[in-house]
Enzyme design. Structure first.
Site, PDB file in Angstrom:
ATOM      1  CD  GLU A  68      -0.984  -0.067   3.788  1.00  9.44           C
ATOM      2  OE1 GLU A  68      -2.035  -0.729   3.720  1.00  9.44           O
ATOM      3  OE2 GLU A  68      -0.582   0.462   4.837  1.00  9.44           O
ATOM      4  CG  HIS A  70      -0.389   5.543   3.879  1.00 12.89           C
ATOM      5  ND1 HIS A  70       0.738   6.090   4.482  1.00 12.89           N
ATOM      6  CD2 HIS A  70      -0.391   4.237   4.234  1.00 12.89           C
ATOM      7  CE1 HIS A  70       1.356   5.157   5.167  1.00 12.89           C
ATOM      8  NE2 HIS A  70       0.704   4.020   5.040  1.00 12.89           N
ATOM      9  CG  HIS A  74       4.450   4.476   8.421  1.00 13.72           C
ATOM     10  ND1 HIS A  74       4.858   3.196   8.586  1.00 13.72           N
ATOM     11  CD2 HIS A  74       3.866   4.521   7.217  1.00 13.72           C
ATOM     12  CE1 HIS A  74       4.548   2.481   7.528  1.00 13.72           C
ATOM     13  NE2 HIS A  74       3.957   3.256   6.676  1.00 13.72           N
ATOM     14  CG  HIS A 108       4.627   1.087   3.013  1.00  9.34           C
ATOM     15  ND1 HIS A 108       3.989   2.193   2.497  1.00  9.34           N
ATOM     16  CD2 HIS A 108       3.904   0.714   4.092  1.00  9.34           C
ATOM     17  CE1 HIS A 108       2.939   2.480   3.237  1.00  9.34           C
ATOM     18  NE2 HIS A 108       2.853   1.582   4.210  1.00  9.34           N
ATOM     19  CB  CYS A 122       4.413   1.345  13.027  1.00  6.53           C
ATOM     20  SG  CYS A 122       3.945   2.367  11.640  1.00  6.53           S
TER      21      CYS A 122
END
Length: 154
Positions: A68, A70, A74, A108, A122
């Site tokens: 995915e 976004h 992170h 990732h 995370c």
């Protein structure tokens, strides 16, 4: 007057490795089958006043997270096990205590490659967008690299 007491317990013990008192094991994702053998735990969240959520993920041996991307970045800290991750167009081997920065909009995926779970912390912003799965065109572009193609699981 503002109540300055902590919104969560100030201490949560660890009765067994990688399990914390009062921290539930959650489904990695609801209504999604693009991963295998992944769980998550929210260690710190909205009630802590820091504007971030700290999560702990475990990927079972042979498992993988969703491919995915976004908008939000992170930060990842590997706490146990070994594995590899894809960050945009690079497959990166992972070992205990490694640090990984996943920039915004970078594709990732995380995989456990050893005999024990790949466990990682995370950190993400509380105010974040939802993950986006690759389109057929995105997947074709990613898998044009043979190393990336061999790594990706779906």
């Amino acid at each position: 007057m503002t109540d300055l007491r902590a919104a969560t317990e100030p201490h949560r013990g660890q009765p067994e490795p990688f399990r914390w008192e009062g921290v539930a094991e959650l489904a990695y994702k609801e209504h999604d089958s693009t991963f295998r053998g992944v769980t998550r735990r929210v260690l710190f969240g909205a009630g802590d006043g820091l504007g971030v959520e700290v999560r702990y993920f475990e990927v079972a041996p042979g498992g993988w997270s969703t491919l995915e991307h976004h908008e939000h970045p992170h930060q990842v800290i590997v706490l146990r096990g070994s594995g590899a991750c894809l960050v945009q167009d690079r497959v990166i081997p992972l070992a205990q205590h490694d640090l990984v920065l996943v920039p915004g909009w970078a594709w990732h995926q995380f995989r456990a490659t050893g005999d024990e779970p790949l466990g990682f912390q995370c950190v993400v912003p509380l105010d974040r967008d939802r993950p986006v799965l690759p389109s057929p065109d995105d997947l074709a572009a990613l898998t044009a690299d043979p190393g990336v193609a061999a790594f990706i699981r779906r």
